[in-house]
Design an enzyme around this catalytic site. Structure first.
Site, PDB file in Angstrom:
ATOM      1  NE  ARG A  37      20.539 -11.926  16.908  1.00  9.47           N
ATOM      2  CZ  ARG A  37      20.203 -13.156  16.569  1.00  9.47           C
ATOM      3  NH1 ARG A  37      19.837 -13.422  15.335  1.00  9.47           N
ATOM      4  NH2 ARG A  37      20.230 -14.112  17.464  1.00  9.47           N
ATOM      5  N   GLY A 360      16.384 -15.093  20.051  1.00 10.20           N
ATOM      6  CA  GLY A 360      15.922 -14.233  18.976  1.00 10.20           C
ATOM      7  C   GLY A 360      14.419 -14.036  19.014  1.00 10.20           C
ATOM      8  N   GLY A 384      20.371 -19.648  20.759  1.00  9.42           N
ATOM      9  CA  GLY A 384      21.158 -20.876  20.920  1.00  9.42           C
ATOM     10  C   GLY A 384      22.435 -20.601  21.701  1.00  9.42           C
TER      11      GLY A 384
HETATM   12  N1  LIG Z   1       2.110 -24.040  21.913  1.00 14.30           N
HETATM   13  C1  LIG Z   1       2.870 -23.793  20.859  1.00 14.30           C
HETATM   14  N2  LIG Z   1       2.732 -24.493  19.717  1.00 14.30           N
HETATM   15  C2  LIG Z   1       3.506 -24.235  18.651  1.00 14.30           C
HETATM   16  N3  LIG Z   1       4.478 -23.301  18.613  1.00 14.30           N
HETATM   17  C3  LIG Z   1       4.654 -22.576  19.726  1.00 14.30           C
HETATM   18  C4  LIG Z   1       3.864 -22.784  20.892  1.00 14.30           C
HETATM   19  N4  LIG Z   1       4.293 -21.906  21.822  1.00 14.30           N
HETATM   20  C5  LIG Z   1       5.280 -21.173  21.272  1.00 14.30           C
HETATM   21  N5  LIG Z   1       5.491 -21.564  20.000  1.00 14.30           N
HETATM   22  C6  LIG Z   1       6.416 -20.990  19.020  1.00 14.30           C
HETATM   23  O1  LIG Z   1       7.742 -21.049  19.456  1.00 14.30           O
HETATM   24  C7  LIG Z   1       8.475 -20.176  18.595  1.00 14.30           C
HETATM   25  C8  LIG Z   1       9.719 -19.678  19.271  1.00 14.30           C
HETATM   26  O2  LIG Z   1      10.479 -20.761  19.751  1.00 14.30           O
HETATM   27  P1  LIG Z   1      12.091 -20.772  19.809  1.00 14.30           P
HETATM   28  O3  LIG Z   1      12.427 -22.014  20.542  1.00 14.30           O
HETATM   29  O4  LIG Z   1      12.611 -20.596  18.394  1.00 14.30           O
HETATM   30  O5  LIG Z   1      12.411 -19.424  20.655  1.00 14.30           O
HETATM   31  P2  LIG Z   1      13.790 -18.629  20.912  1.00 14.30           P
HETATM   32  O6  LIG Z   1      14.756 -19.521  21.597  1.00 14.30           O
HETATM   33  O7  LIG Z   1      13.435 -17.332  21.568  1.00 14.30           O
HETATM   34  O8  LIG Z   1      14.339 -18.257  19.475  1.00 14.30           O
HETATM   35  P3  LIG Z   1      15.774 -18.556  18.759  1.00 14.30           P
HETATM   36  O9  LIG Z   1      16.093 -19.987  19.005  1.00 14.30           O
HETATM   37  O10 LIG Z   1      15.473 -18.236  17.311  1.00 14.30           O
HETATM   38  O11 LIG Z   1      16.762 -17.607  19.349  1.00 14.30           O
HETATM   39  C9  LIG Z   1       7.523 -19.041  18.254  1.00 14.30           C
HETATM   40  O12 LIG Z   1       7.493 -18.870  16.856  1.00 14.30           O
HETATM   41  C10 LIG Z   1       6.169 -19.499  18.821  1.00 14.30           C
HETATM   42  O13 LIG Z   1       5.089 -19.295  17.937  1.00 14.30           O
HETATM   43  O1  LIG Z   2      19.766 -16.452  15.082  1.00 10.58           O
HETATM   44  C1  LIG Z   2      20.695 -17.010  15.684  1.00 10.58           C
HETATM   45  O2  LIG Z   2      20.495 -17.731  16.702  1.00 10.58           O
HETATM   46  C2  LIG Z   2      22.124 -16.717  15.235  1.00 10.58           C
HETATM   47  O3  LIG Z   2      22.197 -15.697  14.281  1.00 10.58           O
HETATM   48  C3  LIG Z   2      22.791 -17.982  14.715  1.00 10.58           C
HETATM   49  O4  LIG Z   2      22.153 -18.425  13.535  1.00 10.58           O
HETATM   50  P1  LIG Z   2      22.220 -19.979  13.130  1.00 10.58           P
HETATM   51  O5  LIG Z   2      21.385 -20.721  14.155  1.00 10.58           O
HETATM   52  O6  LIG Z   2      21.628 -20.032  11.727  1.00 10.58           O
HETATM   53  O7  LIG Z   2      23.658 -20.400  13.156  1.00 10.58           O
END
Ligand SMILES: Nc1ncnc2c1ncn2[C@@H]1O[C@H](COP(=O)(O)OP(=O)(O)OP(=O)(O)O)[C@@H](O)[C@H]1O
Ligand SMILES: O=C(O)[C@H](O)COP(=O)(O)O
Length: 404
Positions: A37, A360, A384
């Site tokens: 980022r 992320g 998100g």
């Molecule tokens: N089977 C599972 N059981 C538990 N956790 C899991 C499993 N598969 C994946 N994960 C976890 O999901 C997490 C990532 O999920 P998330 O929905 O936050 O992803 P993202 O959308 O890429 O991230 P962000 O929302 O932060 O941008 C990871 O830390 C991973 O370890």
């Molecule tokens: O990591 C993210 O998705 C952005 O920096 C937004 O952070 P937030 O979900 O804490 O608002």
């Protein structure tokens, strides 16, 4: 696509430009573990510096509760920015206090100042409109013009994202423009076949996007922590795997809607089940409908998609012309459970068309597994934010930049 761009702000030499970035990076102590980022914010900052602007960078980091907390300081991020930019980069120990005021006043042309974490101030995330506006007014004192470039945070109605942009002439930075250019293609004119891969752990956060995507995609591949809620909705036992029991009915509705629309909603045929949540846990591969029949019984934890599923998902991804992927396929942070995520990432690099990684954790996962950003069509800095964009929601941080 319409969006106010930096050009609309006129001549910027000698002007104070407040730039809202999303520098919310993962940290291990004071060490940045993924600076994606920070790097993504460079084109805009360099463009402003090249014009001789006085640049004030503002961002949040993590989710502090409206007061200073040392572990969420932007100090390490300012230091990293200093290494990456060919310009002097200062740091103010507060956001709108005495140190910030003095350092903004002393800022010269072609120099950068990073202010301390916006979320150390309750006004940034306040629910009350007037409170947010009051904080935005304090920030606006530092600005002749405002550039908004924190794509990862445009889905948040927060003072620096929504109110500040209305108090001064404002425009979108190059990162936001680049993100929208790609994401807009996914919503408007995706080349087919169009496949979306969903994983990660936030099932309820991602159900909204499934509802919006079903009418648009050809194939939806479901892995990660969310797959167990789908298996449970089909009547299978999932032992102690991640399960959002209150979402079962919704998930059943999606399965039915996908069938009606002729969308292939593909669930894993095999999964990796472990005795416990650790890198050295005993683990076995088992059919997805027999998760409770491993030696670990009801204590078993599904932590990755199995090899047969990984190969199947990879083949479907490679056969697609447009692919959007959000959410790791397994607990990639633990080496024995990273294979599914690696297989999906690898397949995305081989797509003959547009491949987009959003989120992320997903972006951090591909870099941690040794892939290079350039191997993908686009890596979105917003998790998100990119999902809410694909859901078709009006995002407050884009609305104030004239996005239509
Ligand atoms: N089977 C599972 N059981 C538990 N956790 C899991 C499993 N598969 C994946 N994960 C976890 O999901 C997490 C990532 O999920 P998330 O929905 O936050 O992803 P993202 O959308 O890429 O991230 P962000 O929302 O932060 O941008 C990871 O830390 C991973 O370890
Ligand atoms: O990591 C993210 O998705 C952005 O920096 C937004 O952070 P937030 O979900 O804490 O608002």
């Amino acid at each position: 696509m319409t969006l106010r761009t930096i050009d609309s702000l006129g001549e910027l030499a000698g002007k104070r430009v407040v730039v809202r970035c999303d520098l919310n990076v993962p940290l291990d102590g004071e060490t940045i573990t993924d600076d994606g980022r920070v790097r993504a914010s460079l084109p805009t900052l360099n463009a402003l510096l090249a014009q001789g602007a006085r640049v004030v960078v503002i961002s949040h980091l993590g989710r502090p509760k409206g007061e200073p907390e040392a572990k969420y300081s932007l100090g390490p991020v300012a230091a990293r920015l200093g290494e990456l930019l060919d310009a002097p980069v200062g740091f103010a120990a507060d956001t709108v206090g005495e140190d910030a005021k003095a350092k903004v006043a002393a800022l010269g042309d072609g120099e950068v100042l990073v202010l301390e974490n916006l979320r150390f101030n309750p006004g940034e995330t306040a629910k009350d409109d007037a409170e947010r506006r009051a904080f935005a007014e304090q920030l606006a004192v530092f600005a002749d013009v405002v550039v908004s470039d924190g794509f990862g945070v445009v889905h948040r109605k927060q003072a620096s994202v929504y109110e500040l942009e209305q108090l001064r002439p404002s425009a979108a930075g190059l990162l936001i423009a680049a993100e929208l250019e790609v994401l807009d293609r996914l919503t408007e004119t995706p080349e087919r076949p169009y496949t979306v891969v969903l994983g990660g752990s936030k099932v309820s956060d991602k159900l909204g996007v499934i509802a919006h995507l079903l009418p648009r995609v050809d194939t939806l591949l479901v892995g990660g922590g969310m797959l167990f809620t789908f298996l449970a909705a089909q009547g299978h036992k999932v032992a102690s795997s991640l399960l959002e029991a209150d979402q079962l009915d919704t998930v059943r509705d999606y399965l039915a809607e996908a069938a009606e629309r002729g969308v292939e909603l593909v669930l894993p045929s095999d999964v990796v089940v472990a005795a416990s949540f650790s890198a050295d846990a005993e683990h076995v591969v088992t059919p997805a409908d027999a998760i409770e029949q491993t030696p670990f019984g009801a204590a078993g934890l599904g932590l990755d998609i199995g090899p047969e599923t990984a190969a199947d998902f990879a083949a479907r991804i490679r056969d697609s012309k447009t692919v959007f992927w959000n959410g790791p396929m397994g607990v990639f942070e633990l080496a024995p459970f990273a294979a599914g995520t690696r297989a999906v990432a690898e397949a995305l690099t081989e797509v003959d068309g547009l491949s987009v990684v959003g989120g992320g954790d997903s972006a951090a996962a591909v870099r941690q597994l040794g892939f290079d950003d350039a191997q993908f069509g686009h890596i979105s800095t917003g998790g998100g934010a990119s999902l809410e964009f694909l859901e078709g929601k009006q995002l407050p941080g884009l609305e104030v930049l004239g996005w239509q």
